[in-house]
Design a protein around this motif. Structure first.
Motif, PDB file in Angstrom:
ATOM      1  N   THR A 259       0.491  -1.177   0.070  1.00 17.59           N
ATOM      2  CA  THR A 259       0.163   0.707   0.367  1.00 17.59           C
ATOM      3  C   THR A 259       0.694   1.143  -0.122  1.00 17.59           C
ATOM      4  O   THR A 259       0.467   1.724  -0.857  1.00 17.59           O
ATOM      5  N   PHE A 260       1.590   1.062   1.265  1.00 13.61           N
ATOM      6  CA  PHE A 260       2.870   2.732   1.117  1.00 13.61           C
ATOM      7  C   PHE A 260       4.016   2.676  -0.293  1.00 13.61           C
ATOM      8  O   PHE A 260       4.113   3.572  -1.390  1.00 13.61           O
ATOM      9  N   LEU A 261       3.866   1.897  -0.884  1.00 13.75           N
ATOM     10  CA  LEU A 261       4.539   1.046  -1.802  1.00 13.75           C
ATOM     11  C   LEU A 261       4.053   1.799  -3.336  1.00 13.75           C
ATOM     12  O   LEU A 261       4.628   2.695  -4.314  1.00 13.75           O
ATOM     13  N   ASN A 262       2.627   1.887  -3.207  1.00 12.75           N
ATOM     14  CA  ASN A 262       1.981   1.906  -4.450  1.00 12.75           C
ATOM     15  C   ASN A 262       1.778   3.099  -4.103  1.00 12.75           C
ATOM     16  O   ASN A 262       1.705   4.646  -5.459  1.00 12.75           O
ATOM     17  N   PHE A 263       1.882   3.687  -3.191  1.00  8.24           N
ATOM     18  CA  PHE A 263       0.961   5.743  -2.817  1.00  8.24           C
ATOM     19  C   PHE A 263       2.491   6.571  -3.522  1.00  8.24           C
ATOM     20  O   PHE A 263       2.550   7.671  -4.152  1.00  8.24           O
ATOM     21  N   ARG A 264       3.884   5.752  -2.853  1.00  6.32           N
ATOM     22  CA  ARG A 264       5.101   6.181  -3.154  1.00  6.32           C
ATOM     23  C   ARG A 264       5.304   6.627  -4.848  1.00  6.32           C
ATOM     24  O   ARG A 264       5.771   7.472  -5.004  1.00  6.32           O
ATOM     25  N   ASP A 265       4.938   5.464  -5.427  1.00  7.57           N
ATOM     26  CA  ASP A 265       5.193   5.352  -6.561  1.00  7.57           C
ATOM     27  C   ASP A 265       4.134   6.490  -7.528  1.00  7.57           C
ATOM     28  O   ASP A 265       3.984   7.179  -8.364  1.00  7.57           O
ATOM     29  N   ASN A 266       2.711   6.783  -7.276  1.00  9.30           N
ATOM     30  CA  ASN A 266       1.797   7.482  -7.217  1.00  9.30           C
ATOM     31  C   ASN A 266       2.422   9.133  -7.100  1.00  9.30           C
ATOM     32  O   ASN A 266       1.998  10.021  -8.182  1.00  9.30           O
ATOM     33  N   CYS A 267       3.137   9.621  -5.922  1.00 11.17           N
ATOM     34  CA  CYS A 267       3.094  10.323  -5.742  1.00 11.17           C
ATOM     35  C   CYS A 267       5.100  11.163  -6.830  1.00 11.17           C
ATOM     36  O   CYS A 267       4.582  12.023  -6.862  1.00 11.17           O
ATOM     37  N   ASN A 268       5.459  10.100  -7.065  1.00 16.07           N
ATOM     38  CA  ASN A 268       6.317  10.220  -7.858  1.00 16.07           C
ATOM     39  C   ASN A 268       6.035  10.452  -9.176  1.00 16.07           C
ATOM     40  O   ASN A 268       6.544  11.757 -10.042  1.00 16.07           O
ATOM     41  N   LYS A 269       4.757  10.145  -9.626  1.00 21.76           N
ATOM     42  CA  LYS A 269       3.953  10.129 -10.457  1.00 21.76           C
ATOM     43  C   LYS A 269       4.213  11.835 -10.900  1.00 21.76           C
ATOM     44  O   LYS A 269       4.276  12.072 -11.663  1.00 21.76           O
ATOM     45  N   ILE A 270       3.163  11.872  -9.893  1.00 24.13           N
ATOM     46  CA  ILE A 270       2.397  13.088  -9.494  1.00 24.13           C
ATOM     47  C   ILE A 270       4.154  14.270  -9.539  1.00 24.13           C
ATOM     48  O   ILE A 270       3.796  15.691 -10.325  1.00 24.13           O
ATOM     49  N   CYS A 271       4.788  14.226  -8.798  1.00 27.85           N
ATOM     50  CA  CYS A 271       5.737  15.254  -8.692  1.00 27.85           C
ATOM     51  C   CYS A 271       6.449  15.526 -10.921  1.00 27.85           C
ATOM     52  O   CYS A 271       6.564  16.166 -11.246  1.00 27.85           O
ATOM     53  N   THR A 272       6.568  14.555 -10.934  1.00 28.03           N
ATOM     54  CA  THR A 272       7.167  14.327 -12.324  1.00 28.03           C
ATOM     55  C   THR A 272       6.622  14.975 -13.851  1.00 28.03           C
ATOM     56  O   THR A 272       7.025  15.779 -14.534  1.00 28.03           O
ATOM     57  N   GLU A 273       4.921  14.933 -13.553  1.00 30.30           N
ATOM     58  CA  GLU A 273       4.257  15.408 -14.466  1.00 30.30           C
ATOM     59  C   GLU A 273       4.325  16.737 -13.948  1.00 30.30           C
ATOM     60  O   GLU A 273       4.518  17.953 -14.800  1.00 30.30           O
ATOM     61  N   LEU A 274       4.191  17.243 -12.708  1.00 30.24           N
ATOM     62  CA  LEU A 274       4.625  18.194 -12.425  1.00 30.24           C
ATOM     63  C   LEU A 274       5.391  19.362 -13.566  1.00 30.24           C
ATOM     64  O   LEU A 274       5.603  20.215 -13.954  1.00 30.24           O
ATOM     65  N   PHE A 275       6.890  19.040 -13.343  1.00 27.83           N
ATOM     66  CA  PHE A 275       8.038  19.582 -14.008  1.00 27.83           C
ATOM     67  C   PHE A 275       7.502  19.502 -15.028  1.00 27.83           C
ATOM     68  O   PHE A 275       8.219  20.377 -15.079  1.00 27.83           O
ATOM     69  N   GLU A 276       7.210  18.429 -15.750  1.00 24.35           N
ATOM     70  CA  GLU A 276       7.239  18.125 -17.351  1.00 24.35           C
ATOM     71  C   GLU A 276       6.642  19.276 -18.011  1.00 24.35           C
ATOM     72  O   GLU A 276       6.928  19.740 -18.859  1.00 24.35           O
ATOM     73  N   PHE A 277       4.928  19.523 -16.919  1.00 24.69           N
ATOM     74  CA  PHE A 277       4.391  20.222 -17.012  1.00 24.69           C
ATOM     75  C   PHE A 277       4.748  21.944 -17.339  1.00 24.69           C
ATOM     76  O   PHE A 277       4.937  22.530 -18.658  1.00 24.69           O
ATOM     77  N   ILE A 278       5.347  22.301 -16.622  1.00 28.53           N
ATOM     78  CA  ILE A 278       6.285  23.731 -16.126  1.00 28.53           C
ATOM     79  C   ILE A 278       7.431  23.646 -17.433  1.00 28.53           C
ATOM     80  O   ILE A 278       7.190  25.232 -17.804  1.00 28.53           O
ATOM     81  N   LEU A 279       8.556  22.924 -17.745  1.00 27.11           N
ATOM     82  CA  LEU A 279       9.248  23.007 -18.201  1.00 27.11           C
ATOM     83  C   LEU A 279       9.107  23.238 -19.544  1.00 27.11           C
ATOM     84  O   LEU A 279       8.858  24.122 -20.100  1.00 27.11           O
ATOM     85  N   ASN A 280       7.813  22.456 -20.097  1.00 26.21           N
ATOM     86  CA  ASN A 280       7.229  22.756 -21.844  1.00 26.21           C
ATOM     87  C   ASN A 280       6.563  24.279 -21.188  1.00 26.21           C
ATOM     88  O   ASN A 280       6.977  24.413 -22.799  1.00 26.21           O
ATOM     89  N   LYS A 281       5.917  24.109 -20.737  1.00 25.11           N
ATOM     90  CA  LYS A 281       5.351  25.895 -21.238  1.00 25.11           C
ATOM     91  C   LYS A 281       6.728  26.764 -21.081  1.00 25.11           C
ATOM     92  O   LYS A 281       6.341  28.210 -21.154  1.00 25.11           O
ATOM     93  N   LYS A 282       7.350  26.230 -19.754  1.00 22.85           N
ATOM     94  CA  LYS A 282       8.512  27.719 -19.413  1.00 22.85           C
ATOM     95  C   LYS A 282       9.127  27.741 -21.375  1.00 22.85           C
ATOM     96  O   LYS A 282       9.204  28.828 -21.808  1.00 22.85           O
ATOM     97  N   ASN A 283       9.765  26.558 -21.697  1.00 20.44           N
ATOM     98  CA  ASN A 283      10.191  26.572 -22.747  1.00 20.44           C
ATOM     99  C   ASN A 283       9.398  27.291 -24.113  1.00 20.44           C
ATOM    100  O   ASN A 283       9.686  27.986 -25.174  1.00 20.44           O
ATOM    101  N   GLU A 284       7.468  27.282 -23.639  1.00 26.90           N
ATOM    102  CA  GLU A 284       7.427  27.898 -24.673  1.00 26.90           C
ATOM    103  C   GLU A 284       6.505  29.526 -24.808  1.00 26.90           C
ATOM    104  O   GLU A 284       6.168  29.908 -25.077  1.00 26.90           O
ATOM    105  N   GLY A 285       7.745  29.729 -23.629  1.00 34.61           N
ATOM    106  CA  GLY A 285       7.370  31.137 -23.849  1.00 34.61           C
ATOM    107  C   GLY A 285       5.923  31.983 -22.666  1.00 34.61           C
ATOM    108  O   GLY A 285       6.178  32.711 -22.395  1.00 34.61           O
TER     109      GLY A 285
END
Ligand code: TYD
Ligand code: ZN
Length: 412
Positions: A287-313
């Motif tokens: 249960t804890f390990l699934n939670f950890r994987d889900n949290c990692n996914k959330i952080c990665t998605e946010l990081f990539e979203f910001i990076l992409n939008k920043k690169n679009e100016g």
């Protein structure tokens, strides 16, 4: 070298290490302009999360000294949220209706700026607030609320017992999960609570955190996330029994716990949550390990979203310089080159910089003028209040929510 073993601060069992964050700053330690200019080194600690598969408690394993977290620079003023004022106002009204003004006394541990005790003071009820952060205590005192600046523990309980006697009601909201030495608090409560008294605790609930993947609710100041099972384990050692609970949507999902020294039969609602915790497998490492994987996914998605939008100016801001966002920002390595600034209404925070990532905090009043292209809603737990307020001001932006998953909403 053998890995260091950590023991559960509730039940002494060995903890399973589930998350290593690396070096993290103290989430509420905002940086002043001067410190930012001088590029002063910040205090960092090695943030690791462990879970106890015996009592289902989730905890930070090596908590920094409490004085580094709770002091005269504590940045959280609870009364900034109208919703929280209403929430605690309702609890106060309910409790006052059950108290005898002349005989009964209410003690609040972690009373912050007096958001909850205010109505007790206004209505002439015997009350006392204890809080470890001097600046919030001063704010409460300025509003006529009896408060003292102290860490509550077994020793403080002895002093308070002498000065104020036993309490009919002890309330600990959004505080118990701040306190490393939970045993000492429970012992102190045992000393002060009357035999016919009630202990009420409220804080973010473990099952909700798993559901929405909000690992960011864990940081040095929030060094525990509690469940019914872990609270029962702690307080039963001190002959204080859990008999009822109430669930709320606040702070991403919170539980209010009712305890008594008497042997009150558990309510059906409490039994339902006890069963739910077992059915949701809170004693299973997966249960804890699934939670950890889900949290990692959330952080990665946010990081990539910001990076992409920043690169679009695009311009990218945040809303709500929350303590919890310090976990996500530092862990995801989102810094002041990716997020231009974060808007916040707290006077104490405006003009300062976020810990570790050094993003400028701007007055929320400027938001409707600045209209950034995208705004990350770091104060996601105040979603409705903030979105409604900014809509009324005709603010133009695209809101970016990231918990439980990435979601974009136009402000108008
Ligand atoms: P909070 O919910 O207390 O989260 P944490 O415990 O993680 O710090 O923080 C909410 C932040 O959002 C706080 O700094 C105040 C700010 N805020 C606004 O700027 N405007 C608002 O309308 C509300 C409700 C909060
Ligand atoms: Zn335990």
């Amino acid at each position: 070298m053998a890995k260091k073993k950590y023991l559960c601060r509730v039940c002494n069992s060995e903890l399973e290490n589930i998350f290593d964050f690396g070096n993290m700053p103290i989430a509420n330690n905002l940086i002043s302009l001067k410190e930012q200019e001088n590029n002063k080194d910040e205090y960092k600690y090695d943030m690791k999360i462990g879970v106890c598969l015996n009592c289902s408690s989730l905890q930070i394993v090596n908590v920094p000294k409490k004085e580094l977290m709770f002091n005269n620079k504590y940045a959280y003023f609870a009364s900034q949220s109208q919703h929280m004022k209403i929430h605690f106002g309702k609890l106060a009204k309910d409790l006052m209706s059950k108290m005898k003004k002349e005989e009964d006394y209410i003690l609040e541990i972690g009373s912050n700026d007096g958001i909850f005790l205010k109505s007790f003071s206004e209505n002439g009820f015997k009350h006392l607030g204890v809080d470890a952060s001097e600046n919030v205590v001063q704010a409460a005192q300025a509003n006529g609320i009896k408060s003292i600046c102290r860490f509550f523990d077994d020793k403080t309980a002895d002093e308070l017992l002498k000065s104020h006697g036993k309490a009919k009601i002890i309330v600990i909201t959004n505080t118990m999960h701040h306190i490393e030495n939970c045993q000492s608090v429970a012992k102190g409560v045992e000393k002060i609570l009357r035999d016919d008294g009630t202990l009420i605790i409220e804080d973010p609930y473990l099952l909700d955190m798993y559901k929405i993947g909000s690992i960011e609710q864990v940081y040095a100041e929030h060094n525990f996330i509690w469940s019914l099972h872990s609270y029962k384990t702690l307080f039963e050692k001190f002959s204080i029994n859990l008999y009822d609970v109430e669930h709320f949507e606040t702070h991403g999902g919170s539980m209010r716990y009712f305890f008594s020294k008497q042997n009150i039969d558990p309510t059906n609602k409490m039994k339902k949550y006890i069963d739910l915790e077992i059915n949701k497998k809170i004693f299973d490492i997966n249960t804890f390990l699934n939670f950890r994987d889900n949290c990692n996914k959330i952080c990665t998605e946010l990081f990539e979203f910001i990076l992409n939008k920043k690169n679009e100016g695009k311009s990218i801001a945040g809303y709500g310089a929350t303590a919890k966002s310090a976990t996500t920002l530092n862990f995801s390595k989102i810094n002041n080159k990716m997020v231009d600034c974060i808007y916040d209404s707290t006077p104490f925070k405006i003009g300062k910089y976020t810990p570790g990532t050094h993003i400028e905090i701007r007055d929320a009043n400027l938001f409707s003028n600045d209209n950034p292209d995208f705004t990350i809603l770091f104060a996601w737990n105040h979603r409705s209040e903030i979105m409604k307020k900014e809509k009324e001001k005709n603010s133009k932006t695209t809101w970016v929510e990231y918990i439980p998953k990435l979601k974009l909403t136009d402000a108008n």
